[in-house]
Design an enzyme around this catalytic site. Structure first.
Site: not given
Ligand SMILES: Cc1cc2nc3c(=O)[nH]c(=O)nc-3n(C[C@H](O)[C@H](O)[C@H](O)COP(=O)(O)OP(=O)(O)OC[C@H]3O[C@@H](n4cnc5c(N)ncnc54)[C@H](O)[C@@H]3O)c2cc1C
Length: 394
Positions: A34-35, A108, A216, A293
């Site tokens: 995790e970054q 979240r 909500y 994502d």
């Molecule tokens: C800080 C934050 C706040 C959010 N707030 C909301 C919200 O309020 N409502 C909502 O609906 N969605 C929100 N989202 C988006 C939502 O969580 C995601 O769209 C969804 O959960 C998909 O999850 P994911 O695991 O694919 O990505 P995410 O949950 O976005 O996680 C991606 C992770 O990868 C890490 N990362 C990125 N680049 C690197 C790298 N080069 N090396 C190591 N780690 C890296 C990021 O720091 C993050 O922790 C938020 C996302 C983040 C990161």
């Protein structure tokens, strides 16, 4: 027999932590890179349809989260200008009985914390905060992830769970750019006691041309998450950018005073810009794959971004379990099982956003349908979405 190196998971967000837990349940070890320096809980409200709650149940996280979530009775759709109720779509006991799991709404941060607590209790998972993935290289035997600080870690596969701005995606599909959709989501979490009409135990949806508001209850009803999705020409990668309150209220002129009077009392708003990504030609290359994502970002109109990342986590861990000595084959199977569903949800989400933001006369037709069709029929149209099981590909 030598133990294989761990599965490397770039990104300790919702999908990455869920994948680590799912892998641990199959006996597989993983390292989450995790970054951020700390695994901080960030964000505001997130909706978890029954398809997401079912994943959390299987991961053993739903129980710990339950005291903190809201389980709204219905989605109540309003004309945003007049406050008139256009439709009431059942959630609560109705959807729980239909799909075998409730429709929950959470902060979240609480979801992230619950996943993190489960991860911390699992000896097969190691967490590496402060590891910002900068490059990767793979061979026939393994994959090597190198951080911006120059440290290299070896794994048997690497999963890009690193979100919308994925750096792993650069290795898989370097030429596909994200596209700004010309809108932002601006959010706040407010105490229920100060939320007036917004404190109802429902998902409230208020529609006007070009903008809508969703609210909500979260934190067991003690707080209300509110998000305003509206056209705005602001672009940035930050999820936590401070929103200018005056500019926000200039865009809310069309909404009923029941909403705007409550919202005017909220001191701080945060926003993020909305981007889409065209369907990628591939999610995987060799023993490297993308999920959540990073593979298929969702516009928020169907509230499925976090949920699809949870679904991915289960399917990918099933595939790795089914092919313990063939990570590249597991990645290919994962992509084959998930691509169609992800594209369908992405397309439906985009369509739903267009319908929400219709202007007259088309919005009159939309409102007539909402008023005339029973809520149970409208909800039945989402059975394909909420009724997902790990074996489904649609
Ligand atoms: C800080 C934050 C706040 C959010 N707030 C909301 C919200 O309020 N409502 C909502 O609906 N969605 C929100 N989202 C988006 C939502 O969580 C995601 O769209 C969804 O959960 C998909 O999850 P994911 O695991 O694919 O990505 P995410 O949950 O976005 O996680 C991606 C992770 O990868 C890490 N990362 C990125 N680049 C690197 C790298 N080069 N090396 C190591 N780690 C890296 C990021 O720091 C993050 O922790 C938020 C996302 C983040 C990161």
């Amino acid at each position: 027999m030598a133990t294989p190196p761990p599965i490397l998971i770039a990104g300790g967000g919702i999908g990455g932590l869920a994948l680590a837990l799912a892998l641990a349940q199959t006996g597989r070890s993983s390292t989450v890179l995790e970054q951020r320096e700390a695994f901080v809980a960030a964000g505001a409200g997130i909706q978890l349809g029954p398809n997401g709650v079912r994943v959390l149940q299987r991961l053993g996280v739903a129980q710990a989260l339950r005291p903190l979530v809201g389980e709204p009775e219905a989605i109540r759709v309003h004309d945003g200008r007049t406050a008139r109720t256009l439709a009431t779509l059942p959630l609560g006991a109705w959807i729980a009985a239909r799909h075998g799991a409730p429709y929950s709404v959470a902060h979240r941060g609480d979801l992230h914390d619950a996943l993190l607590a489960a991860v911390a209790a699992e000896p097969r998972i190691s967490l590496r905060p402060g590891f910002s993935l900068a490059s990767l290289a793979q061979s026939e035997e393994d994959v090597r992830a190198t951080s911006a600080g120059g440290e290299t870690i070896v794994g048997s596969a690497l999963v890009g769970a690193d979100g919308l701005w994925s750096s792993v995606r650069q290795s898989v599909c370097p030429t596909i750019p994200t596209q700004f959709v010309g809108a932002t989501a601006t959010r706040a979490v407010i105490p229920a006691a100060e939320a007036g009409r917004l404190a109802a135990p429902v998902v409230g949806l208020w529609l006007t041309p070009g903008a809508h508001i969703v609210h909500y209850p979260v934190r067991a009803g003690a707080e209300i998450a509110v998000v305003v999705i509206a056209r705005e020409d602001w672009q940035g990668r930050d999820w936590e950018a401070e929103a200018d309150k005056a500019a926000l209220f200039a865009r809310l002129g069309d909404f009923h005073a029941d909403l705007t009077e409550v919202m005017a009392r909220v001191p701080q708003w945060r926003k993020w810009a909305l981007y889409r990504l065209p369907p990628l030609p591939r999610w995987s290359t060799g023993r490297v794959t993308l999920m959540g994502d990073a593979a298929h970002p969702m516009l928020p109109y169907l509230a499925q971004g976090g949920v699809l990342a949870l679904e991915d986590a289960l399917v990918l861990s099933d595939c790795l379990d089914a092919h313990p000595d063939d990570e590249a084959g597991a990645c290919r199977e994962f992509e084959a099982r998930r691509r169609r569903r992800a594209q369908r949800v992405q397309a439906m989400s985009l369509r739903q956003g267009r319908i929400y933001h219709l202007a007259p006369p088309l919005s009159w037709a939309r409102d007539a349908v909402l008023r005339l069709v029973p809520g149970t029929w409208l909800m039945a149209g989402y059975d394909w979405l909420y009724g997902w099981q790990t074996g489904s590909t649609r």
